[in-house]
Design an enzyme around this catalytic site. Sequence first.
Site, PDB file in Angstrom:
ATOM      1  N   ASP A  40      -6.129   8.372   0.120  1.00 55.12           N
ATOM      2  CA  ASP A  40      -5.687   7.329   1.049  1.00 55.12           C
ATOM      3  C   ASP A  40      -4.486   7.848   1.815  1.00 55.12           C
ATOM      4  O   ASP A  40      -3.635   8.556   1.254  1.00 55.12           O
ATOM      5  CB  ASP A  40      -5.326   6.061   0.274  1.00 55.12           C
ATOM      6  CG  ASP A  40      -6.495   5.567  -0.563  1.00 55.12           C
ATOM      7  OD1 ASP A  40      -7.624   5.564  -0.053  1.00 55.12           O
ATOM      8  OD2 ASP A  40      -6.273   5.182  -1.721  1.00 55.12           O
ATOM      9  N   GLU A  65       0.802  -1.224   0.000  1.00 50.71           N
ATOM     10  CA  GLU A  65       0.000   0.000   0.000  1.00 50.71           C
ATOM     11  C   GLU A  65       0.835   1.275   0.000  1.00 50.71           C
ATOM     12  O   GLU A  65       0.537   2.211  -0.736  1.00 50.71           O
ATOM     13  CB  GLU A  65      -0.949   0.011   1.215  1.00 50.71           C
ATOM     14  CG  GLU A  65      -2.047  -1.026   1.155  1.00 50.71           C
ATOM     15  CD  GLU A  65      -3.151  -0.678   0.169  1.00 50.71           C
ATOM     16  OE1 GLU A  65      -3.235   0.477  -0.291  1.00 50.71           O
ATOM     17  OE2 GLU A  65      -3.947  -1.575  -0.152  1.00 50.71           O
TER      18      GLU A  65
END
Length: 139
Positions: free
Chosen positions: A68, A50
Amino acid sequence: MKAVFLLAIFALLGATQARVFTRCGLARELARQGLPRHDLANWVCLIEAESGRNTRARGGPNYDGSYDNGLFQINDRIWCMNGRPGHACHVRCEDLRTDDIRASVRCAVQIKQQQGWSAWYGWQYHCRGRPLPDINVCF
Protein backbone atom coordinates in the site's frame (compact mmCIF):
# COMPACT_ATOMS: atom_id res chain seq x y z
CA MET A 1 35.77 17.68 -3.03
CA LYS A 2 34.66 16.48 0.41
CA ALA A 3 32.27 19.45 0.73
CA VAL A 4 30.70 18.66 -2.66
CA PHE A 5 30.22 15.04 -1.60
CA LEU A 6 28.57 16.08 1.68
CA LEU A 7 26.31 18.55 -0.13
CA ALA A 8 25.26 15.79 -2.53
CA ILE A 9 24.46 13.45 0.37
CA PHE A 10 22.41 16.12 2.17
CA ALA A 11 20.55 16.96 -1.05
CA LEU A 12 19.74 13.30 -1.59
CA LEU A 13 18.58 12.87 1.99
CA GLY A 14 16.46 16.01 1.72
CA ALA A 15 14.87 14.71 -1.45
CA THR A 16 13.80 11.51 0.27
CA GLN A 17 12.33 13.08 3.39
CA ALA A 18 8.69 12.37 4.00
CA ARG A 19 6.20 15.14 4.30
CA VAL A 20 4.04 14.58 7.34
CA PHE A 21 1.13 16.98 7.18
CA THR A 22 -0.49 18.62 10.15
CA ARG A 23 -4.22 18.00 10.29
CA CYS A 24 -5.04 21.54 9.14
CA GLY A 25 -2.27 21.55 6.55
CA LEU A 26 -3.70 18.35 5.11
CA ALA A 27 -7.28 19.65 5.10
CA ARG A 28 -6.21 22.84 3.30
CA GLU A 29 -4.11 20.91 0.76
CA LEU A 30 -6.96 18.51 0.01
CA ALA A 31 -9.26 21.49 -0.51
CA ARG A 32 -6.68 23.01 -2.90
CA GLN A 33 -6.68 19.72 -4.78
CA GLY A 34 -10.42 20.13 -5.38
CA LEU A 35 -11.90 17.72 -2.86
CA PRO A 36 -15.34 18.92 -1.75
CA ARG A 37 -15.42 20.62 1.62
CA HIS A 38 -18.26 18.37 2.85
CA ASP A 39 -16.03 15.29 2.37
CA LEU A 40 -12.82 16.70 3.86
CA ALA A 41 -13.36 15.39 7.40
CA ASN A 42 -13.79 11.84 6.02
CA TRP A 43 -10.67 12.18 3.86
CA VAL A 44 -8.61 13.53 6.76
CA CYS A 45 -9.83 10.75 9.05
CA LEU A 46 -9.07 8.12 6.42
CA ILE A 47 -5.54 9.47 5.81
CA GLU A 48 -4.81 9.71 9.52
CA ALA A 49 -5.90 6.09 9.98
CA GLU A 50 -4.11 4.77 6.89
CA SER A 51 -0.79 6.64 6.76
CA GLY A 52 -0.55 9.00 9.71
CA ARG A 53 -0.55 11.87 7.16
CA ASN A 54 2.85 10.70 5.86
CA THR A 55 3.35 11.04 2.09
CA ARG A 56 6.05 8.36 2.00
CA ALA A 57 4.12 5.67 3.89
CA ARG A 58 4.37 2.18 2.43
CA GLY A 59 2.48 -0.66 4.05
CA GLY A 60 2.86 -4.37 3.54
CA PRO A 61 3.48 -6.87 2.45
CA ASN A 62 -0.18 -7.74 2.72
CA TYR A 63 -1.50 -11.33 2.82
CA ASP A 64 -1.34 -11.44 -1.00
CA GLY A 65 2.16 -9.96 -1.26
CA SER A 66 0.90 -6.54 -2.34
CA TYR A 67 1.92 -3.18 -0.85
CA ASP A 68 0.00 0.00 0.00
CA ASN A 69 1.34 3.39 -1.02
CA GLY A 70 1.28 6.99 0.14
CA LEU A 71 -1.20 9.07 2.12
CA PHE A 72 -4.21 6.99 1.09
CA GLN A 73 -2.34 3.63 1.21
CA ILE A 74 -3.31 2.77 -2.36
CA ASN A 75 -2.72 -0.89 -3.17
CA ASP A 76 -0.36 -1.97 -5.95
CA ARG A 77 -2.32 -5.12 -6.82
CA ILE A 78 -5.21 -3.15 -8.30
CA TRP A 79 -4.50 0.56 -8.53
CA CYS A 80 -0.85 1.29 -9.37
CA MET A 81 2.20 -0.36 -10.97
CA ASN A 82 5.72 -0.46 -9.61
CA GLY A 83 8.19 1.05 -12.06
CA ARG A 84 5.73 2.16 -14.73
CA PRO A 85 2.27 3.69 -15.07
CA GLY A 86 -0.43 1.08 -14.95
CA HIS A 87 -3.34 -0.70 -13.33
CA ALA A 88 -6.66 1.03 -12.71
CA CYS A 89 -5.27 4.49 -11.82
CA HIS A 90 -2.66 4.46 -14.61
CA VAL A 91 0.00 5.65 -12.19
CA ARG A 92 3.36 4.49 -10.88
CA CYS A 93 3.20 3.46 -7.22
CA GLU A 94 6.30 5.57 -6.61
CA ASP A 95 4.30 8.64 -7.69
CA LEU A 96 1.87 7.96 -4.85
CA ARG A 97 4.69 8.29 -2.33
CA THR A 98 5.85 11.81 -3.18
CA ASP A 99 5.20 15.16 -1.58
CA ASP A 100 3.22 16.16 -4.69
CA ILE A 101 -0.09 14.53 -3.82
CA ARG A 102 -1.98 15.26 -7.05
CA ALA A 103 -1.68 11.68 -8.41
CA SER A 104 -2.63 10.25 -5.01
CA VAL A 105 -5.74 12.43 -4.80
CA ARG A 106 -6.83 11.57 -8.36
CA CYS A 107 -6.44 7.85 -7.67
CA ALA A 108 -8.17 8.04 -4.27
CA VAL A 109 -11.13 9.85 -5.82
CA GLN A 110 -11.34 7.12 -8.47
CA ILE A 111 -11.28 4.43 -5.78
CA LYS A 112 -14.00 6.21 -3.79
CA GLN A 113 -16.16 6.59 -6.91
CA GLN A 114 -15.86 2.88 -7.67
CA GLN A 115 -15.94 1.35 -4.18
CA GLY A 116 -16.95 4.04 -1.70
CA TRP A 117 -15.33 4.83 1.63
CA SER A 118 -15.38 1.15 2.58
CA ALA A 119 -12.53 0.49 0.15
CA TRP A 120 -10.27 1.55 3.05
CA TYR A 121 -10.09 -0.56 6.21
CA GLY A 122 -8.73 2.48 8.04
CA TRP A 123 -11.93 4.37 7.27
CA GLN A 124 -14.12 1.36 8.16
CA TYR A 125 -12.49 0.80 11.55
CA HIS A 126 -11.59 4.35 12.61
CA CYS A 127 -14.00 6.74 10.88
CA ARG A 128 -17.33 5.10 9.99
CA GLY A 129 -19.91 5.91 12.65
CA ARG A 130 -17.36 7.77 14.79
CA PRO A 131 -16.75 11.46 15.39
CA LEU A 132 -14.71 12.83 12.49
CA PRO A 133 -11.85 15.31 12.91
CA ASP A 134 -12.98 18.91 13.33
CA ILE A 135 -11.41 20.55 10.31
CA ASN A 136 -13.61 23.65 10.44
CA VAL A 137 -10.97 25.27 12.66
CA CYS A 138 -8.57 24.98 9.70
CA PHE A 139 -10.42 27.36 7.38
